[in-house]
Structure formats: structure tokens, C-alpha cells
Scaffold this motif. Sequence first.
Motif, mmCIF file in Angstrom:
data_model
loop_
_atom_site.group_PDB
_atom_site.id
_atom_site.type_symbol
_atom_site.label_atom_id
_atom_site.label_comp_id
_atom_site.label_asym_id
_atom_site.label_seq_id
_atom_site.Cartn_x
_atom_site.Cartn_y
_atom_site.Cartn_z
ATOM 1 N N ALA A 121 -41.527 -9.637 10.165
ATOM 2 C CA ALA A 121 -40.652 -10.759 9.811
ATOM 3 C C ALA A 121 -39.548 -10.314 8.857
ATOM 4 N N ILE A 122 -38.819 -9.251 9.246
ATOM 5 C CA ILE A 122 -37.673 -8.816 8.449
ATOM 6 C C ILE A 122 -36.449 -8.794 9.350
ATOM 7 N N GLY A 123 -35.315 -8.985 8.766
ATOM 8 C CA GLY A 123 -34.073 -9.026 9.524
ATOM 9 C C GLY A 123 -33.509 -7.644 9.799
ATOM 10 N N TRP A 124 -32.409 -7.625 10.495
ATOM 11 C CA TRP A 124 -31.804 -6.354 10.870
ATOM 12 C C TRP A 124 -31.198 -5.649 9.669
ATOM 13 N N VAL A 125 -30.752 -6.391 8.663
ATOM 14 C CA VAL A 125 -30.172 -5.749 7.474
ATOM 15 C C VAL A 125 -31.244 -4.950 6.737
ATOM 16 N N LEU A 126 -32.417 -5.556 6.544
ATOM 17 C CA LEU A 126 -33.512 -4.829 5.896
ATOM 18 C C LEU A 126 -33.971 -3.650 6.743
ATOM 19 N N THR A 127 -33.939 -3.795 8.048
ATOM 20 C CA THR A 127 -34.309 -2.695 8.932
ATOM 21 C C THR A 127 -33.362 -1.518 8.748
ATOM 22 N N LEU A 180 -44.275 -1.656 4.803
ATOM 23 C CA LEU A 180 -44.339 -2.089 3.403
ATOM 24 C C LEU A 180 -43.433 -3.283 3.145
ATOM 25 N N VAL A 181 -42.210 -3.224 3.641
ATOM 26 C CA VAL A 181 -41.262 -4.330 3.410
ATOM 27 C C VAL A 181 -41.740 -5.592 4.112
ATOM 28 N N ALA A 182 -42.227 -5.471 5.344
ATOM 29 C CA ALA A 182 -42.732 -6.650 6.062
ATOM 30 C C ALA A 182 -43.954 -7.221 5.359
ATOM 31 N N VAL A 190 -41.442 8.613 10.684
ATOM 32 C CA VAL A 190 -42.721 8.243 10.055
ATOM 33 C C VAL A 190 -42.454 7.471 8.762
ATOM 34 N N LEU A 191 -41.508 7.927 7.966
ATOM 35 C CA LEU A 191 -41.164 7.215 6.738
ATOM 36 C C LEU A 191 -40.599 5.829 7.039
ATOM 37 N N ALA A 192 -39.848 5.696 8.123
ATOM 38 C CA ALA A 192 -39.316 4.384 8.505
ATOM 39 C C ALA A 192 -40.433 3.438 8.924
ATOM 40 N N VAL A 193 -41.422 3.936 9.657
ATOM 41 C CA VAL A 193 -42.565 3.106 10.043
ATOM 42 C C VAL A 193 -43.293 2.623 8.794
ATOM 43 N N ILE A 194 -43.529 3.533 7.858
ATOM 44 C CA ILE A 194 -44.204 3.166 6.609
ATOM 45 C C ILE A 194 -43.353 2.167 5.832
ATOM 46 N N GLY A 195 -42.047 2.423 5.746
ATOM 47 C CA GLY A 195 -41.152 1.535 5.007
ATOM 48 C C GLY A 195 -41.062 0.145 5.603
ATOM 49 N N VAL A 196 -40.951 0.063 6.927
ATOM 50 C CA VAL A 196 -40.888 -1.252 7.578
ATOM 51 C C VAL A 196 -42.198 -2.000 7.357
ATOM 52 N N GLY A 256 -38.448 3.059 13.899
ATOM 53 C CA GLY A 256 -39.613 2.801 13.066
ATOM 54 C C GLY A 256 -40.190 1.423 13.305
ATOM 55 N N ARG A 257 -39.313 0.449 13.473
ATOM 56 C CA ARG A 257 -39.763 -0.924 13.716
ATOM 57 C C ARG A 257 -40.410 -1.063 15.092
ATOM 58 N N LEU A 258 -39.869 -0.361 16.083
ATOM 59 C CA LEU A 258 -40.448 -0.410 17.430
ATOM 60 C C LEU A 258 -41.823 0.248 17.479
ATOM 61 N N LEU A 259 -42.020 1.297 16.698
ATOM 62 C CA LEU A 259 -43.298 2.006 16.725
ATOM 63 C C LEU A 259 -44.382 1.295 15.922
ATOM 64 N N LEU A 260 -43.993 0.398 15.029
ATOM 65 C CA LEU A 260 -44.974 -0.334 14.234
ATOM 66 C C LEU A 260 -45.511 -1.498 15.063
#
Length: 88
Positions: free
Chosen positions: A29-35, A79-81, A71-77, A20-24
Motif C-alpha cells: 500500500a505505497i504509491g509510486w513516489v515512495l517506490t 519495510l516502507v509498506a 534485493v535492497l529494494a525488495v527489503i526497502g519496499v 523490487g515491488r514486483l518481486l515482493l
Amino acid sequence: MTIASILGAIVIGAVIGAIGRLLLPGRQAIGWVLTVVVGIVAALIGTAIAQVLGVATTDGIDWIELAMQIVLAVIGVGLVAGMKRSSV
């Protein structure tokens, strides 16, 4: 829950979150734990949606379920970022 299922959720969450992070596009600016946390949440919600729609139990790889999770991971990353960026 067993140790194996917890470790499996963490590994799957890490993979889903990383994809998700790669596709966004852009820098997040979030760390691996949040990812990983976003990936775990996206995997759980994606699985629940796939079960409601009846596409979670197929022979082989559940591509529709996997696509929903990513898709949910892309949206989540995103939103969190965005929340992290606005709080700084």
C-alpha cells in the motif's frame, strides 16, 4: 550534479523500485513516489556496497551490483509498506 545525472538516478530508481515491488509477494500500500524513492536509496546503497566489495567496476553489466540493488529494494519496499500499514 547535472540534470542528466539527476534524471538518470530517478529513472534507475524507478526501475529498481518497480522490480523490487514486483518481486515482493502480496499487495504493498505505497504509491509510486515512495517506490521511486526506495529504488533510488536501494540503488545508491547497493552501489556503495558493490564498490566496497570490489564488484562495481567490471566489463559489461554489473550483475552482482544489480542483484544487490534489487534485493535492497525488495527489503526497502517491504519495510516502507510495513511501516505505512502499521501507522494506518
